[in-house]
Design a protein around this motif. Structure first.
Motif, PDB file in Angstrom:
ATOM      1  N   PHE A   1      -7.765   8.858  -3.219  1.00  0.00           N
ATOM      2  CA  PHE A   1      -7.114  10.151  -3.341  1.00  0.00           C
ATOM      3  C   PHE A   1      -8.132  11.235  -3.691  1.00  0.00           C
ATOM      4  O   PHE A   1      -8.138  12.321  -3.095  1.00  0.00           O
ATOM      5  CB  PHE A   1      -6.016  10.098  -4.412  1.00  0.00           C
ATOM      6  CG  PHE A   1      -5.347  11.419  -4.662  1.00  0.00           C
ATOM      7  CD1 PHE A   1      -4.275  11.823  -3.875  1.00  0.00           C
ATOM      8  CD2 PHE A   1      -5.780  12.266  -5.667  1.00  0.00           C
ATOM      9  CE1 PHE A   1      -3.660  13.048  -4.090  1.00  0.00           C
ATOM     10  CE2 PHE A   1      -5.177  13.488  -5.896  1.00  0.00           C
ATOM     11  CZ  PHE A   1      -4.110  13.875  -5.097  1.00  0.00           C
TER      12      PHE A   1
ATOM     13  N   GLU B   1       0.028   9.813  -4.772  1.00  0.00           N
ATOM     14  CA  GLU B   1       0.225  11.146  -4.209  1.00  0.00           C
ATOM     15  C   GLU B   1       1.086  12.017  -5.128  1.00  0.00           C
ATOM     16  O   GLU B   1       0.911  13.233  -5.198  1.00  0.00           O
ATOM     17  CB  GLU B   1       0.870  11.056  -2.829  1.00  0.00           C
ATOM     18  CG  GLU B   1      -0.029  10.506  -1.737  1.00  0.00           C
ATOM     19  CD  GLU B   1      -1.184  11.440  -1.388  1.00  0.00           C
ATOM     20  OE1 GLU B   1      -1.044  12.665  -1.588  1.00  0.00           O
ATOM     21  OE2 GLU B   1      -2.226  10.935  -0.928  1.00  0.00           O
TER      22      GLU B   1
ATOM     23  N   GLU C   1       3.468   7.873   6.945  1.00  0.00           N
ATOM     24  CA  GLU C   1       2.681   8.929   6.302  1.00  0.00           C
ATOM     25  C   GLU C   1       3.548  10.159   6.038  1.00  0.00           C
ATOM     26  O   GLU C   1       3.478  10.771   4.974  1.00  0.00           O
ATOM     27  CB  GLU C   1       1.488   9.311   7.190  1.00  0.00           C
ATOM     28  CG  GLU C   1       0.438   8.245   7.327  1.00  0.00           C
ATOM     29  CD  GLU C   1      -0.358   8.050   6.052  1.00  0.00           C
ATOM     30  OE1 GLU C   1      -0.605   9.051   5.346  1.00  0.00           O
ATOM     31  OE2 GLU C   1      -0.710   6.904   5.748  1.00  0.00           O
TER      32      GLU C   1
ATOM     33  N   ARG D   1       0.386   4.270  -2.558  1.00  0.00           N
ATOM     34  CA  ARG D   1       0.081   5.605  -2.037  1.00  0.00           C
ATOM     35  C   ARG D   1       1.053   6.655  -2.586  1.00  0.00           C
ATOM     36  O   ARG D   1       0.658   7.753  -2.973  1.00  0.00           O
ATOM     37  CB  ARG D   1       0.166   5.590  -0.508  1.00  0.00           C
ATOM     38  CG  ARG D   1      -1.025   4.933   0.191  1.00  0.00           C
ATOM     39  CD  ARG D   1      -2.188   5.916   0.338  1.00  0.00           C
ATOM     40  NE  ARG D   1      -1.741   7.220   0.785  1.00  0.00           N
ATOM     41  CZ  ARG D   1      -1.431   7.535   2.043  1.00  0.00           C
ATOM     42  NH1 ARG D   1      -1.495   6.592   2.979  1.00  0.00           N
ATOM     43  NH2 ARG D   1      -1.053   8.741   2.361  1.00  0.00           N
TER      44      ARG D   1
ATOM     45  N   GLU E   1       0.803  -1.220   0.000  1.00  0.00           N
ATOM     46  CA  GLU E   1       0.000   0.000   0.000  1.00  0.00           C
ATOM     47  C   GLU E   1       0.839   1.275   0.000  1.00  0.00           C
ATOM     48  O   GLU E   1       0.494   2.244  -0.675  1.00  0.00           O
ATOM     49  CB  GLU E   1      -0.941   0.008   1.214  1.00  0.00           C
ATOM     50  CG  GLU E   1      -1.872   1.212   1.231  1.00  0.00           C
ATOM     51  CD  GLU E   1      -2.758   1.252   2.457  1.00  0.00           C
ATOM     52  OE1 GLU E   1      -3.611   2.158   2.529  1.00  0.00           O
ATOM     53  OE2 GLU E   1      -2.584   0.402   3.352  1.00  0.00           O
ATOM     54  N   SER E   2       1.948   1.304   0.751  1.00  0.00           N
ATOM     55  CA  SER E   2       2.703   2.553   0.834  1.00  0.00           C
ATOM     56  C   SER E   2       3.331   2.933  -0.507  1.00  0.00           C
ATOM     57  O   SER E   2       3.489   4.113  -0.804  1.00  0.00           O
ATOM     58  CB  SER E   2       3.782   2.471   1.926  1.00  0.00           C
ATOM     59  OG  SER E   2       4.757   1.495   1.636  1.00  0.00           O
TER      60      SER E   2
ATOM     61  N   GLN F   1      -6.620   3.157  -4.651  1.00  0.00           N
ATOM     62  CA  GLN F   1      -5.928   4.315  -4.083  1.00  0.00           C
ATOM     63  C   GLN F   1      -6.214   5.582  -4.869  1.00  0.00           C
ATOM     64  O   GLN F   1      -6.283   6.678  -4.293  1.00  0.00           O
ATOM     65  CB  GLN F   1      -4.425   4.055  -4.022  1.00  0.00           C
ATOM     66  CG  GLN F   1      -4.007   3.071  -2.945  1.00  0.00           C
ATOM     67  CD  GLN F   1      -4.356   3.547  -1.545  1.00  0.00           C
ATOM     68  OE1 GLN F   1      -4.408   4.749  -1.275  1.00  0.00           O
ATOM     69  NE2 GLN F   1      -4.593   2.620  -0.639  1.00  0.00           N
TER      70      GLN F   1
END
Length: 524
Positions: free
Chosen positions: A222, A196, A422, A192, A188-189, A218
């Motif tokens: 967003f 982003e 994060e 992300r 997931e990171s 995602q």
């Protein structure tokens, strides 16, 4: 760092507990099969919960629901809720959980749900519960376990219980499956971070190797998190593994995302492009690393190879050019590749990379830390390409490439897996956006980021490894453990050795073409 890890682990304790219990019930079932059994039941529980919430409102018949018929399918489709027939509702299944033929009952339930919601679910749900090797007592225990959590009511949706459970289970299955798990899951990171940086507020999002659909999920999140309109975003995808394709469609259906433009065929995106005419605003992907079985021998003169013919032994630059082929004139792409793609000169890869740089298509390169992926130890990086480097941020970055070295970031989730925090995701994404926008506060930071000109890159023979450009920090706080540093060095060495083997094989092939045979490193 230990405090952060403990905090993260505490926040995942609910998912961890659920996983451990579910895994105990797996017994002799292979993880690759078990994931469809578990995730199929989670899907069924979610849609049943959501159905029951609306069903009770229709039974009460108050306000807007006055005079409504609780068993009218149109009442549910009007509110984007799946209609669940009586024999497929969770309360009925849980009541049958101790029966010796519970597996057959669940299969019939899946068939009934597909039949009632054919437009969105036909042929998608798993019907594998009646198989002989699946212990029916364990299946009943799994139904009771999943029945202990609420997934589809308003409170659970507000807390994203479904998202937490589903994502955690996907990650754990990837870990349990090893290499095969990477065919359907990107941590997931990483997803992300890609989202982003690209900021897909509106337009067409395309992933030609979409796996379980994490890139799409995602992207939608967003838009929601930035108060955008979901109807301004449309998704397109392709997957060659049929069971993974079904997993993707379920994943999207759970979140109310239209998956009608997700296509499956066994040939895959190279040999049978399901979206030949698509020009996407965003391409977001994690293609298979260094794939040697991609059909390159059948595509030698393909029109997609505008920047050079990719080698048959690795699909890396075939994927890059496939992404570019599907980009609109102002489109951007973000994707994962192995670190070898930044420096390899094997079989013309260096020439393709040079062409991409000279044509000013490379926007940003991010070096990732090790151990982010559950399924491979190969070091990886993120590429960002743009057909319009001015973008919509009013700053001319033509003739420049941003390099970010994030290889020292991240924290250990457990003994084998790393993730970004994060704040780290925000730091990397903000660095990119400040570099892009007019009047931004971007500045080079030694050891972390550098805006390099094409002339700088040419001096380095078009090698795109960020470390060559960002340099080493003046003051390095050496808080990396010896074990982590040795692990990183060992993985890097392994990657170089693999590249050396590929180069050896290529040399042998080329020598064979002119009549030479290589035996024990001697030319005969």
């Amino acid at each position: 760092m230990a405090e952060l890890t403990a905090k993260q682990n505490n926040s995942e304790s609910f998912e961890q507990k659920l996983w451990k219990t579910a895994d105990k019930l797996r017994k002799n079932i292979d993880a690759a099969e078990y994931k469809h059994i578990v995730l199929g039941l989670i899907f069924l529980k979610y849609i049943s919960d959501a159905f029951e919430v609306l069903h009770q409102k229709l039974i009460a018949g108050e306000g807007d629901y006055a005079g409504a018929e609780p068993e009218d399918r149109d009442e549910y489709s009007a509110e984007n809720v799946f209609f669940v027939p009586v024999e497929a509702r969770w309360s009925y299944l849980q009541g049958q959980a101790k029966q010796p033929d519970i597996g057959k009952t669940v299969d019939l339930a899946m068939e009934a749900i597909e039949r009632e919601n054919a437009k969105r679910l036909k042929g998608i749900l798993p019907k594998v519960y009646g198989q002989q090797k699946l212990d029916q007592k364990s299946l009943g225990g799994l139904i009771d376990l999943i029945g202990s959590i609420t997934l589809g009511d308003a409170e659970a949706q507000a807390q994203d219980v479904l998202g937490r459970v589903y994502e955690y289970f996907l990650g754990q299955f990837a870990l349990a499956e090893g290499k095969k798990g990477g065919q359907f899951y990107t941590p997931e990171s990483i997803v992300r971070l890609l989202v982003e940086i690209l900021e897909p507020y509106n337009g067409r999002v395309f992933d030609p190797c979409c796996g379980s659909g994490g890139m799409f999920v995602q992207s939608e999140k967003f838009v929601q998190n930035h108060q955008g309109r979901l109807d301004n975003l449309s998704i397109y995808g392709q997957e060659s593994n049929e069971t993974t394709y079904k997993l993707c469609r379920m994943n999207l259906a759970l979140r109310g995302i239209d998956g009608s433009n997700i296509k499956w065929n066994p040939e895959g995106s190279f040999l049978n492009d399901a979206h030949k005419d698509l020009k996407a605003d965003f391409v977001i992907a994690n293609p298979p690393f260094n794939d040697s079985d991609w059909g390159g021998d059948l595509l030698q003169n393909d029109g997609r190879w505008q920047y050079g013919k990719p080698p048959q032994g690795s699909a890396n630059f075939a994927w890059v050019q496939h992404f570019l082929y599907h980009l609109s004139p102002t489109g951007s792409a973000g994707f994962v590749l192995s670190n070898g793609s930044l420096s390899s000169n094997t079989s013309g890869e260096g020439d393709i990379r040079k062409a991409l740089v000279v044509q000013d298509l490379v926007d940003c390169i991010v070096m990732l830390p090790t151990q982010l992926f559950y399924n491979t130890g190969i070091p990886a990086c993120l590429w960002f390409l743009s057909r319009y480097k001015n973008g919509n941020k009013n700053r001319d970055r033509k003739g420049e490439v941003l390099f970010i070295d994030a290889s020292e970031l991240g924290y250990m989730v457990n003994r084998s897996s790393r993730a970004f925090t994060e704040d780290e995701i925000k730091r990397i994404a903000d660095t990119y956006h400040e570099w892009k926008k007019s009047g931004g506060s971007y500045r080079d930071i030694k050891g972390f980021c550098k805006s390099a000109s094409l002339a700088d890159i040419e001096k380095h023979n078009f090698v795109l490894t960020p470390g060559r450009y960002v340099g080493i920090p003046d003051e390095v706080e050496d808080d990396v453990s010896f074990e982590d540093r040795m692990s990183a060095l060992t993985m890097a060495l392994g990657e170089q050795m693999r590249e050396g083997q590929l180069l050896d094989e290529e040399i042998k092939k080329q020598l064979a073409k002119v009549g030479f045979v290589v035996s024990d490193r001697q030319i005969i």
